[in-house]
Design a protein around this motif. Sequence first.
Motif, PDB file in Angstrom:
ATOM      1  N   GLU A 116      54.314  41.203  24.635  1.00 57.57           N
ATOM      2  CA  GLU A 116      55.653  41.097  25.240  1.00 57.57           C
ATOM      3  C   GLU A 116      56.634  40.423  24.273  1.00 57.57           C
ATOM      4  O   GLU A 116      57.747  40.899  24.056  1.00 57.57           O
ATOM      5  N   ALA A 117      56.168  39.316  23.673  1.00 52.72           N
ATOM      6  CA  ALA A 117      57.033  38.592  22.728  1.00 52.72           C
ATOM      7  C   ALA A 117      57.289  39.438  21.484  1.00 52.72           C
ATOM      8  O   ALA A 117      58.417  39.528  20.993  1.00 52.72           O
ATOM      9  N   ARG A 118      56.227  40.064  20.978  1.00 49.34           N
ATOM     10  CA  ARG A 118      56.366  40.903  19.772  1.00 49.34           C
ATOM     11  C   ARG A 118      57.379  42.024  20.009  1.00 49.34           C
ATOM     12  O   ARG A 118      58.273  42.256  19.185  1.00 49.34           O
ATOM     13  N   GLN A 119      57.227  42.727  21.135  1.00 46.73           N
ATOM     14  CA  GLN A 119      58.137  43.852  21.417  1.00 46.73           C
ATOM     15  C   GLN A 119      59.569  43.372  21.622  1.00 46.73           C
ATOM     16  O   GLN A 119      60.517  43.996  21.156  1.00 46.73           O
ATOM     17  N   ALA A 120      59.715  42.228  22.308  1.00 46.42           N
ATOM     18  CA  ALA A 120      61.062  41.694  22.537  1.00 46.42           C
ATOM     19  C   ALA A 120      61.729  41.322  21.210  1.00 46.42           C
ATOM     20  O   ALA A 120      62.954  41.395  21.076  1.00 46.42           O
ATOM     21  N   LEU A 121      60.908  40.926  20.237  1.00 43.61           N
ATOM     22  CA  LEU A 121      61.459  40.554  18.930  1.00 43.61           C
ATOM     23  C   LEU A 121      61.586  41.761  17.995  1.00 43.61           C
ATOM     24  O   LEU A 121      61.904  41.617  16.827  1.00 43.61           O
ATOM     25  N   GLY A 122      61.293  42.932  18.523  1.00 45.48           N
ATOM     26  CA  GLY A 122      61.526  44.157  17.759  1.00 45.48           C
ATOM     27  C   GLY A 122      60.335  44.656  16.971  1.00 45.48           C
ATOM     28  O   GLY A 122      60.455  45.569  16.164  1.00 45.48           O
ATOM     29  N   TYR A 123      59.168  44.040  17.182  1.00 46.23           N
ATOM     30  CA  TYR A 123      57.978  44.504  16.452  1.00 46.23           C
ATOM     31  C   TYR A 123      57.405  45.767  17.088  1.00 46.23           C
ATOM     32  O   TYR A 123      57.532  45.986  18.291  1.00 46.23           O
ATOM     33  N   THR A 124      56.780  46.587  16.237  1.00 44.70           N
ATOM     34  CA  THR A 124      56.096  47.794  16.705  1.00 44.70           C
ATOM     35  C   THR A 124      54.668  47.749  16.160  1.00 44.70           C
ATOM     36  O   THR A 124      54.471  47.393  14.991  1.00 44.70           O
ATOM     37  N   LYS A 125      53.696  48.114  16.977  1.00 44.77           N
ATOM     38  CA  LYS A 125      52.311  48.087  16.494  1.00 44.77           C
ATOM     39  C   LYS A 125      51.985  49.438  15.875  1.00 44.77           C
ATOM     40  O   LYS A 125      52.137  50.477  16.534  1.00 44.77           O
ATOM     41  N   LEU A 126      51.627  49.428  14.606  1.00 41.09           N
ATOM     42  CA  LEU A 126      51.284  50.658  13.910  1.00 41.09           C
ATOM     43  C   LEU A 126      49.950  50.445  13.200  1.00 41.09           C
ATOM     44  O   LEU A 126      49.828  49.519  12.384  1.00 41.09           O
ATOM     45  N   ASN A 127      48.988  51.279  13.501  1.00 39.51           N
ATOM     46  CA  ASN A 127      47.644  51.162  12.923  1.00 39.51           C
ATOM     47  C   ASN A 127      47.078  49.745  13.074  1.00 39.51           C
ATOM     48  O   ASN A 127      46.548  49.171  12.118  1.00 39.51           O
ATOM     49  N   GLY A 128      47.281  49.167  14.256  1.00 41.61           N
ATOM     50  CA  GLY A 128      46.723  47.849  14.547  1.00 41.61           C
ATOM     51  C   GLY A 128      47.474  46.687  13.932  1.00 41.61           C
ATOM     52  O   GLY A 128      47.031  45.538  13.999  1.00 41.61           O
ATOM     53  N   ARG A 129      48.622  46.974  13.305  1.00 43.64           N
ATOM     54  CA  ARG A 129      49.364  45.897  12.635  1.00 43.64           C
ATOM     55  C   ARG A 129      50.779  45.836  13.218  1.00 43.64           C
ATOM     56  O   ARG A 129      51.398  46.879  13.448  1.00 43.64           O
ATOM     57  N   TRP A 130      51.255  44.628  13.469  1.00 37.23           N
ATOM     58  CA  TRP A 130      52.625  44.480  13.973  1.00 37.23           C
ATOM     59  C   TRP A 130      53.614  44.602  12.819  1.00 37.23           C
ATOM     60  O   TRP A 130      53.516  43.878  11.831  1.00 37.23           O
ATOM     61  N   LEU A 131      54.540  45.519  12.933  1.00 37.74           N
ATOM     62  CA  LEU A 131      55.562  45.712  11.896  1.00 37.74           C
ATOM     63  C   LEU A 131      56.931  45.338  12.452  1.00 37.74           C
ATOM     64  O   LEU A 131      57.202  45.556  13.632  1.00 37.74           O
ATOM     65  N   THR A 132      57.793  44.810  11.604  1.00 40.20           N
ATOM     66  CA  THR A 132      59.169  44.525  12.037  1.00 40.20           C
ATOM     67  C   THR A 132      59.859  45.882  12.241  1.00 40.20           C
ATOM     68  O   THR A 132      59.356  46.926  11.788  1.00 40.20           O
ATOM     69  N   GLU A 133      61.034  45.847  12.883  1.00 40.70           N
ATOM     70  CA  GLU A 133      61.754  47.091  13.146  1.00 40.70           C
ATOM     71  C   GLU A 133      62.022  47.844  11.831  1.00 40.70           C
ATOM     72  O   GLU A 133      61.810  49.052  11.744  1.00 40.70           O
ATOM     73  N   ASP A 134      62.475  47.093  10.822  1.00 47.02           N
ATOM     74  CA  ASP A 134      62.783  47.721   9.528  1.00 47.02           C
ATOM     75  C   ASP A 134      61.535  48.346   8.904  1.00 47.02           C
ATOM     76  O   ASP A 134      61.576  49.470   8.408  1.00 47.02           O
ATOM     77  N   GLU A 135      60.430  47.584   8.953  1.00 50.92           N
ATOM     78  CA  GLU A 135      59.179  48.095   8.369  1.00 50.92           C
ATOM     79  C   GLU A 135      58.723  49.361   9.094  1.00 50.92           C
ATOM     80  O   GLU A 135      58.252  50.312   8.473  1.00 50.92           O
ATOM     81  N   ALA A 136      58.887  49.355  10.417  1.00 47.12           N
ATOM     82  CA  ALA A 136      58.445  50.509  11.212  1.00 47.12           C
ATOM     83  C   ALA A 136      59.292  51.752  10.888  1.00 47.12           C
ATOM     84  O   ALA A 136      58.753  52.854  10.751  1.00 47.12           O
ATOM     85  N   TYR A 137      60.597  51.555  10.728  1.00 48.51           N
ATOM     86  CA  TYR A 137      61.460  52.698  10.387  1.00 48.51           C
ATOM     87  C   TYR A 137      61.095  53.251   9.011  1.00 48.51           C
ATOM     88  O   TYR A 137      61.031  54.454   8.806  1.00 48.51           O
ATOM     89  N   GLN A 138      60.867  52.312   8.090  1.00 46.58           N
ATOM     90  CA  GLN A 138      60.515  52.728   6.726  1.00 46.58           C
ATOM     91  C   GLN A 138      59.191  53.501   6.736  1.00 46.58           C
ATOM     92  O   GLN A 138      59.076  54.554   6.114  1.00 46.58           O
ATOM     93  N   ALA A 139      58.231  52.956   7.488  1.00 50.40           N
ATOM     94  CA  ALA A 139      56.921  53.607   7.562  1.00 50.40           C
ATOM     95  C   ALA A 139      57.011  54.978   8.221  1.00 50.40           C
ATOM     96  O   ALA A 139      56.193  55.859   7.971  1.00 50.40           O
ATOM     97  N   SER A 140      58.026  55.170   9.057  1.00 52.18           N
ATOM     98  CA  SER A 140      58.190  56.462   9.741  1.00 52.18           C
ATOM     99  C   SER A 140      59.030  57.445   8.937  1.00 52.18           C
ATOM    100  O   SER A 140      59.357  58.531   9.429  1.00 52.18           O
ATOM    101  N   GLY A 141      59.426  57.044   7.738  1.00 60.63           N
ATOM    102  CA  GLY A 141      60.133  57.980   6.848  1.00 60.63           C
ATOM    103  C   GLY A 141      61.646  57.917   6.928  1.00 60.63           C
ATOM    104  O   GLY A 141      62.337  58.753   6.338  1.00 60.63           O
ATOM    105  N   TYR A 142      62.194  56.949   7.665  1.00 59.20           N
ATOM    106  CA  TYR A 142      63.658  56.833   7.734  1.00 59.20           C
ATOM    107  C   TYR A 142      64.176  56.126   6.491  1.00 59.20           C
ATOM    108  O   TYR A 142      63.442  55.405   5.822  1.00 59.20           O
ATOM    109  N   VAL A 143      65.443  56.325   6.204  1.00 56.54           N
ATOM    110  CA  VAL A 143      66.068  55.655   5.065  1.00 56.54           C
ATOM    111  C   VAL A 143      67.264  54.856   5.573  1.00 56.54           C
ATOM    112  O   VAL A 143      67.838  55.176   6.609  1.00 56.54           O
ATOM    113  N   LYS A 144      67.613  53.810   4.826  1.00 52.39           N
ATOM    114  CA  LYS A 144      68.758  53.001   5.225  1.00 52.39           C
ATOM    115  C   LYS A 144      69.970  53.465   4.425  1.00 52.39           C
ATOM    116  O   LYS A 144      69.931  53.467   3.196  1.00 52.39           O
ATOM    117  N   TYR A 145      71.009  53.880   5.136  1.00 51.99           N
ATOM    118  CA  TYR A 145      72.221  54.337   4.460  1.00 51.99           C
ATOM    119  C   TYR A 145      73.412  53.655   5.117  1.00 51.99           C
ATOM    120  O   TYR A 145      73.548  53.695   6.343  1.00 51.99           O
TER     121      TYR A 145
END
Lengths: 245, 248
Positions: A116-145
């Motif tokens: 609950e705390a992780r999700q509220a703080l914007g973390y996403t669980k990917l392959n068993g690891r909590w990633l920050t929102e930015d890390e999750a977007y990057q891992a999903s192939g998005y780019v920052k423009y």
Amino acid sequence: MRKLPFLLFLVPAALFADVVYLQGAGTITGRIVEQTATTVQVDVGGGIIGVPMSNVERIVKARCPLDDFEARAAKLAANDTAGWLKLAEWASQNGLPMNAHDAYEKALASSPDNAEARQALGYTKLNGRWLTEDEAYQASGYVKYNGEWMTPSQAQIEQTNEAQDKARKDAEYAAVAAEQRAADAEARAEEAEKEAKKAQEAQQYAYPGYGYGYYGGYAYGVTTWPTGTGPSLGAGSRPSGGGRR
Amino acid sequence: MNRVFSLAAATLFAVTLAVPAAPAPTVDKIVADYVAARGGLTKIRALKTLRQTGRIFAGQGREALVVREVKPPGRIRVQFTIQGVTAVFASNGTTGWKVSPFEDDMALKELPEEVTREAIDQTDIEGPLVDWKAKGNTVEFAGNETVNGQATYKLKVTLKSGAVRYSYIDVASHFEVRVDSTRQVKGLDLKIETTFTDHQKTGGVLFPRKIEIAAEGRPQHARVVVDKVELNPALSDALFERPNLPKP
């Protein structure tokens, strides 16, 4: 229960927060940390905001959510994960996202894998690891423009549109510059014509043989027409006044 | 490439499955069912003012309390509170104004014309499909589509103002589950998808309690959770008028 109104009188006014009403609409609620004739500084619980007194309609003391948050937080033990989660949700519902963030962080400190705390703080669980929102977007192939995450194809579209927009604006500036140079040239040409006429009249007196042609040639000749960059505008510069923008 | 192809194929498959064999009902029938599902024309027409209170979450810890008050024709006032700071944006149906400390500006300012126009478009409490002909809107059937796994009728709605939006009406429940519109963001036309879920009735009228707003090609969504809906609250016209401030 009958004692409550009496007890309320005993609560010092300083314990209440300050509500700064802005002229027209809007408020800043927090604790005034400094007030001068020109500015009031308000600590809103996540930082200090300076408000020019000229924009202030009135300031009143009132109990606000920040007061309640601090009172409730003071009673929680550091390892009370459930308590911090409850307080975080309450803070969120009461418009205190920064305090909610702090409370979720406290919950994480005592229970690092709390979903609950992780999700509220914007973390996403990917392959068993909590990633920050930015890390999750990057891992999903998005780019920052331009500070925003998007698909690479969307970034490409926006980049192209921006380039086209810039080219259009540059063309507009160039057109305005050319228009201005032409106007300047015309004015100078008129001035030169007047000067030429004066000179011709003078020459006709002094040197009758030169005639009108020479001065006429000079006045309407190449030297007064705009060259590549023009006399007053350098290449790529914008008009300083007048004309279209 | 394979992944894109698989996704496209799966989507096409889902859409194919969702398309009903029978011909689609007329626009009038789709709209009538939608109006009935919302609570019926009498109840919808009885709405004179509306106040919705909730929270908006925009990712990266950005969240705000939102109060949205509407009084047709054209009057809207939206208040955002973040960490003790409250900003107000309002329109009286002709002009718009704001006091937005978030933008580091404590002074009252006029709203740009296009923002005011967009705000006024949102003041039709009934929604553009209700009495669409009388309102000067046009509605056309634009096909069948699947939204979140549900079959929907897609309607093209052209507002009297000229703005175009696409409305998706759930085939089974007749609820409006999505609206697509186009908005100018940084000078670019950006497709905005607004999805409505968790529909609940207040005073016999249906309102979505969860609204998700997504911009084309962007993973970050804004989520609105509506905690409270008030029908016909007392809203004075003065709330929407630009306050007269003493000259500095």
